[in-house]
Structure formats: C-alpha cells, structure tokens
Design a protein around this motif. Structure first.
Motif, PDB file in Angstrom:
ATOM      1  N   PRO A  28      15.470  18.116  32.919  1.00 28.83           N
ATOM      2  CA  PRO A  28      15.661  17.295  31.928  1.00 28.83           C
ATOM      3  C   PRO A  28      17.020  16.419  32.037  1.00 28.83           C
ATOM      4  O   PRO A  28      16.978  15.434  31.521  1.00 28.83           O
ATOM      5  N   ARG A  29      18.069  17.196  32.614  1.00 32.10           N
ATOM      6  CA  ARG A  29      19.421  16.504  32.852  1.00 32.10           C
ATOM      7  C   ARG A  29      19.322  15.125  33.647  1.00 32.10           C
ATOM      8  O   ARG A  29      19.584  14.037  32.930  1.00 32.10           O
ATOM      9  N   ASN A  30      18.530  15.254  34.762  1.00 34.52           N
ATOM     10  CA  ASN A  30      18.470  14.035  35.492  1.00 34.52           C
ATOM     11  C   ASN A  30      17.459  12.987  34.695  1.00 34.52           C
ATOM     12  O   ASN A  30      18.080  11.772  34.841  1.00 34.52           O
ATOM     13  N   VAL A  31      16.480  13.416  34.047  1.00 35.31           N
ATOM     14  CA  VAL A  31      15.643  12.487  33.557  1.00 35.31           C
ATOM     15  C   VAL A  31      16.361  11.689  32.268  1.00 35.31           C
ATOM     16  O   VAL A  31      16.263  10.441  32.138  1.00 35.31           O
ATOM     17  N   LEU A  32      17.098  12.529  31.649  1.00 34.79           N
ATOM     18  CA  LEU A  32      17.448  12.004  30.311  1.00 34.79           C
ATOM     19  C   LEU A  32      18.804  11.057  30.772  1.00 34.79           C
ATOM     20  O   LEU A  32      19.068  10.057  30.001  1.00 34.79           O
ATOM     21  N   GLY A  33      19.488  11.797  31.792  1.00 32.23           N
ATOM     22  CA  GLY A  33      20.533  10.933  32.249  1.00 32.23           C
ATOM     23  C   GLY A  33      20.287   9.604  32.737  1.00 32.23           C
ATOM     24  O   GLY A  33      20.949   8.440  32.752  1.00 32.23           O
ATOM     25  N   ILE A  34      19.159   9.459  33.632  1.00 32.97           N
ATOM     26  CA  ILE A  34      18.717   8.247  34.276  1.00 32.97           C
ATOM     27  C   ILE A  34      18.236   7.211  32.915  1.00 32.97           C
ATOM     28  O   ILE A  34      18.223   6.123  33.170  1.00 32.97           O
ATOM     29  N   ALA A  35      17.451   7.872  32.228  1.00 36.44           N
ATOM     30  CA  ALA A  35      17.069   7.243  30.790  1.00 36.44           C
ATOM     31  C   ALA A  35      18.137   6.602  30.150  1.00 36.44           C
ATOM     32  O   ALA A  35      18.182   5.261  29.780  1.00 36.44           O
ATOM     33  N   ILE A  36      19.099   7.155  29.896  1.00 37.33           N
ATOM     34  CA  ILE A  36      20.204   6.582  29.219  1.00 37.33           C
ATOM     35  C   ILE A  36      21.069   5.433  29.857  1.00 37.33           C
ATOM     36  O   ILE A  36      21.129   4.353  29.375  1.00 37.33           O
ATOM     37  N   GLY A  37      21.328   5.767  31.298  1.00 40.08           N
ATOM     38  CA  GLY A  37      21.859   4.430  32.061  1.00 40.08           C
ATOM     39  C   GLY A  37      20.910   3.655  32.165  1.00 40.08           C
ATOM     40  O   GLY A  37      21.430   2.235  32.255  1.00 40.08           O
ATOM     41  N   GLY A  38      19.812   3.866  32.392  1.00 37.07           N
ATOM     42  CA  GLY A  38      18.689   2.618  32.781  1.00 37.07           C
ATOM     43  C   GLY A  38      18.460   2.118  31.359  1.00 37.07           C
ATOM     44  O   GLY A  38      18.116   0.691  31.349  1.00 37.07           O
ATOM     45  N   GLY A  39      18.518   2.711  30.201  1.00 34.41           N
ATOM     46  CA  GLY A  39      18.161   1.996  29.141  1.00 34.41           C
ATOM     47  C   GLY A  39      19.345   1.202  28.583  1.00 34.41           C
ATOM     48  O   GLY A  39      19.025  -0.191  28.114  1.00 34.41           O
ATOM     49  N   LEU A  40      20.699   1.456  28.772  1.00 31.33           N
ATOM     50  CA  LEU A  40      21.658   0.743  28.676  1.00 31.33           C
ATOM     51  C   LEU A  40      21.594  -0.507  29.435  1.00 31.33           C
ATOM     52  O   LEU A  40      22.129  -1.571  28.952  1.00 31.33           O
ATOM     53  N   LEU A  41      21.589  -0.312  30.672  1.00 30.94           N
ATOM     54  CA  LEU A  41      21.783  -1.357  31.436  1.00 30.94           C
ATOM     55  C   LEU A  41      20.177  -2.490  31.273  1.00 30.94           C
ATOM     56  O   LEU A  41      20.617  -3.645  31.440  1.00 30.94           O
ATOM     57  N   LEU A  42      19.226  -1.961  30.818  1.00 29.47           N
ATOM     58  CA  LEU A  42      17.999  -2.649  30.394  1.00 29.47           C
ATOM     59  C   LEU A  42      18.312  -3.572  29.198  1.00 29.47           C
ATOM     60  O   LEU A  42      18.187  -4.940  29.280  1.00 29.47           O
ATOM     61  N   GLY A  43      19.147  -2.973  28.388  1.00 25.77           N
ATOM     62  CA  GLY A  43      19.377  -3.585  27.211  1.00 25.77           C
ATOM     63  C   GLY A  43      20.607  -4.747  27.443  1.00 25.77           C
ATOM     64  O   GLY A  43      20.327  -5.801  26.855  1.00 25.77           O
ATOM     65  N   ILE A  44      21.423  -4.335  28.210  1.00 25.76           N
ATOM     66  CA  ILE A  44      22.296  -5.492  28.547  1.00 25.76           C
ATOM     67  C   ILE A  44      21.703  -6.551  29.124  1.00 25.76           C
ATOM     68  O   ILE A  44      21.953  -7.824  29.169  1.00 25.76           O
ATOM     69  N   ALA A  45      20.804  -6.345  30.084  1.00 26.35           N
ATOM     70  CA  ALA A  45      20.108  -7.336  30.902  1.00 26.35           C
ATOM     71  C   ALA A  45      19.081  -8.317  30.034  1.00 26.35           C
ATOM     72  O   ALA A  45      19.259  -9.598  30.013  1.00 26.35           O
ATOM     73  N   ILE A  46      18.661  -7.748  28.919  1.00 26.54           N
ATOM     74  CA  ILE A  46      17.740  -8.387  27.891  1.00 26.54           C
ATOM     75  C   ILE A  46      18.792  -9.378  27.058  1.00 26.54           C
ATOM     76  O   ILE A  46      18.432 -10.497  26.786  1.00 26.54           O
ATOM     77  N   ALA A  47      20.047  -8.763  26.692  1.00 27.01           N
ATOM     78  CA  ALA A  47      20.923  -9.469  26.100  1.00 27.01           C
ATOM     79  C   ALA A  47      21.269 -10.824  26.735  1.00 27.01           C
ATOM     80  O   ALA A  47      21.448 -11.729  26.336  1.00 27.01           O
ATOM     81  N   MET A  48      21.697 -10.559  28.061  1.00 27.94           N
ATOM     82  CA  MET A  48      22.035 -11.697  28.860  1.00 27.94           C
ATOM     83  C   MET A  48      20.945 -12.628  28.979  1.00 27.94           C
ATOM     84  O   MET A  48      21.430 -13.829  28.959  1.00 27.94           O
ATOM     85  N   LEU A  49      19.761 -12.362  29.239  1.00 26.78           N
ATOM     86  CA  LEU A  49      18.539 -13.313  29.229  1.00 26.78           C
ATOM     87  C   LEU A  49      18.528 -13.933  27.705  1.00 26.78           C
ATOM     88  O   LEU A  49      18.358 -15.132  27.817  1.00 26.78           O
ATOM     89  N   ARG A  50      18.815 -13.313  26.616  1.00 24.52           N
ATOM     90  CA  ARG A  50      18.548 -13.869  25.514  1.00 24.52           C
ATOM     91  C   ARG A  50      19.804 -14.803  25.370  1.00 24.52           C
ATOM     92  O   ARG A  50      19.516 -15.904  24.693  1.00 24.52           O
ATOM     93  N   ASP A  51      20.959 -14.440  25.815  1.00 24.36           N
ATOM     94  CA  ASP A  51      22.108 -15.530  25.918  1.00 24.36           C
ATOM     95  C   ASP A  51      21.865 -16.891  26.550  1.00 24.36           C
ATOM     96  O   ASP A  51      21.919 -18.015  26.105  1.00 24.36           O
ATOM     97  N   LEU A  52      21.014 -16.605  27.850  1.00 25.41           N
ATOM     98  CA  LEU A  52      20.879 -17.779  28.666  1.00 25.41           C
ATOM     99  C   LEU A  52      19.767 -18.840  27.857  1.00 25.41           C
ATOM    100  O   LEU A  52      19.802 -19.855  28.034  1.00 25.41           O
TER     101      LEU A  52
END
Length: 335
Positions: free
Chosen positions: A261-285
């Motif tokens: 659980p710790r690894n899965v949730l940690g990867i999910a939180i980090g990956g979700g934030l990075l994916l959100g930032i990527a989507i935000a950058m794409l929207r800005d572009l």
C-alpha cells in the motif's frame, strides 16, 4: 512557477485525486500475494578450487531446484493440478479456448499448465559468494506458499541423496552445450576479424576485445568440464559429491509481498501530481496557441483594411490638387 500552480490548482488537484482513487480501488480489488522463503546449503566434498568452479556448482544446483522434474514431483505430491491457483479453466485460459487460440484441455495439458505456473512462482538465487541458496515461492495463501516451498526443499534434498551427481541432469547438459557454442563462436569471430581487418591502427583495440571474449568463454567451458570430471571421479569412488541440507525451512509469511500500500499510494500521489502539472502545461500551450491565432487573425484583418485602395475622390494626391486650386487667389494692393 508559483503563479502557474495557483492558476491550475483545480486541474492539478482533480488529476491527483483521480489517480489516487484509481490506486485505492486497485488496492481494494487486487489479490494479495504472499512470498515464503527458505534457505538451503550445498556442501561440496570435493576440492573445487577457484571461485569460478564454486559458482558453477551452485548455479548447477539452482538449475536442479528450478527444474521441471522437481516441479512435477511437488505438483503430483500436493495435488496442485486441481488447485484453482494453478489449474486452467478460468480467466485467460477460458477466453483462449473460446476463441480457438488453444487446444481443448486434457489431463496432460493441465499438468503442463500447472508446471508453467509453478515455475513462474518459484525462484532461487545464490546468497553472496557462498554455498547458500535462497528459494522463494509466491502464492495467494500464506500457508500454501510455505507448504509448497518446504515440499520443494525436501524433494531437492532427497533427490540429491538418491542421485549424487550432475551428469544426468538435462540442465547441466544444456549448459555444457551452451558454453561450448559460445567458446567456438568467440574464437571464430576473432579469427574472421583477424583475416578481414583493413586498418591496423583501428583494429588493434577490437582484436584485444575479441581475444579477451574468446579467452573468457574458453575458461568458462573448461571450468565447467573440470567440475563434471571431478564429479564423475567422486561418483566412481561411491562417495556423494554434494550434500544439501535445509538451513531454514519456510514459514507462513505474516504480510503480503504485493501489493504494497505505501508504495502504491506514494507512486499514485507523485504520478497524479506530475500528470496534473503536465495537463496544466498542455492547457496553457493550447490557450496560447488559440490566443496567438486570434491575434494573428485580427492583425491580418486590420492590415487588409489599411491596404484597401481608396476612391479617386478621396485619394491624398487629388485632395492636394483640389486644395491648391481652391487657394490659388491673386493678392493685389492693400485693399
């Protein structure tokens, strides 16, 4: 960066929570896997010499532990061919049969499928430069994992007592053929390159590498053959070469090895934030592209208006001529 994050807090947060929700759902639905561990030792009674020979012996024993004969014996002893974890008839096996990708299941094919799944769940590795070997087995049931692993260890030890040798093992024969093929191929590559080389300055380093590879392959083959000869000599003296024993038997694991659980949730939180930032950058572009295209359209429209030809009546040259004619008045005297 802070301004960018403030502008896109909703998108980043929503994406992060979505990925975290998917990870949580996976943790609730995933079937836990338990890994049992056992420790064996392989003692050699012959004077094996260098470390390469010792490594060959231990690798040979690991190959025997993971061999199909050991797996088949354990499957037959514990009746694993009928166990849902090893038997086919569910999931992809049923789908494959319905689509015609596999033949109808028979008793022999069911045993083969059980052996394949058994071999995927069993692993063995050497513990450092020693005669110790750690074997592990994965299962959905912790008690079942320990039971199967203890059966594997017992079957291996019993087999080594009954057959104190390596020459009859298929893995050893295949390994001998493989090492011989590698040695011949390396020697042939060296000879071919030496005959066909054109630039001596550039080929010296290549020849050294090929010569080193050929020497290494030949040494590995010779070491393996030397171990086999010593094994045969010891067999002729009716003295067992290998004496394997169980150092630590397998116990039911207390915790699941996967998912964690710790690894899965940690990867999910980090990956979700990075994916959100990527989507935000794409929207800005995309927004910048839309605004740039709109601005270009307005500029082209205004440019078209400026460059449109004016009627002759209002052209600047005609206006100057008319004003000149209107103002050309002759001034005389003082009054």
């Amino acid at each position: 960066m802070l301004a960018f994050i403030r502008r896109h807090v909703p998108i980043i947060s929503l994406t992060g929570f979505a990925v975290l929700g998917v990870a949580t759902l996976y943790l609730f639905t995933a079937v836990p896997t338990f890994t049992a561990k056992a420790l064996l030792i392989v003692n050699s009674k012959g004077s094996l010499g260098d470390a390469a020979a010792v490594s060959t012996v231990v690798e040979s024993q690991i190959g025997i532990m993971k061999s199909e004969s050991i797996a088949s014996a354990v499957i037959e002893k514990l009746g694993l061919a009928q166990d849902p974890e090893f038997a086919t008839g569910q999931g992809s096996g049923m789908i494959s049969r319905l689509l015609g990708w596999s033949k109808p299941e028979t008793e022999a094919s069911a045993a083969r499928y059980a052996v394949e799944r058994f071999e995927r769940k069993l692993s063995a590795k050497r513990v450092g430069p020693t005669y110790l070997v750690e074997i592990t087995f994965d299962s959905r049931d912790p008690d079942r994992a320990a039971q199967i692993l203890n059966a594997v260890a017992e079957k291996y030890v019993t087999r080594q007592m009954d057959k104190a040798g390596l020459q009859d093992e298929k893995w050893v024969k295949d390994r001998l053929i493989e090492l011989s093929t590698q040695a011949l191929a390396a020697q042939k590559a060296l000879e071919d390159y030496s005959k066909n080389r054109k630039e001596p300055a550039d080929s010296a380093a290549t020849i050294d590498k090929l010569a080193a590879a050929a020497e290494s392959s030949k040494n590995a083959y010779d070491n393996f053959r030397r171990v086999l000869r010593k094994t045969e000599a010891t067999q002729q003296q009716s003295s067992p070469v290998f004496e394997a024993s169980i150092v630590a038997g397998a116990s039911p694991p207390l915790r699941a090895s996967s998912p964690k659980p710790r690894n899965v949730l940690g990867i999910a939180i980090g990956g979700g934030l990075l994916l959100g930032i990527a989507i935000a950058m794409l929207r800005d572009l995309l927004d910048r592209g839309i605004r740039a295209s709109g601005l270009e359209h307005r500029l082209s429209t205004e440019k078209g208006r400026i460059e449109r030809p004016l009627p002759d009546a209002v052209r600047p040259d005609h206006q100057s001529e008319a004003s000149a004619k209107a103002t050309s008045v002759r001034l005389t005297g003082s009054g």
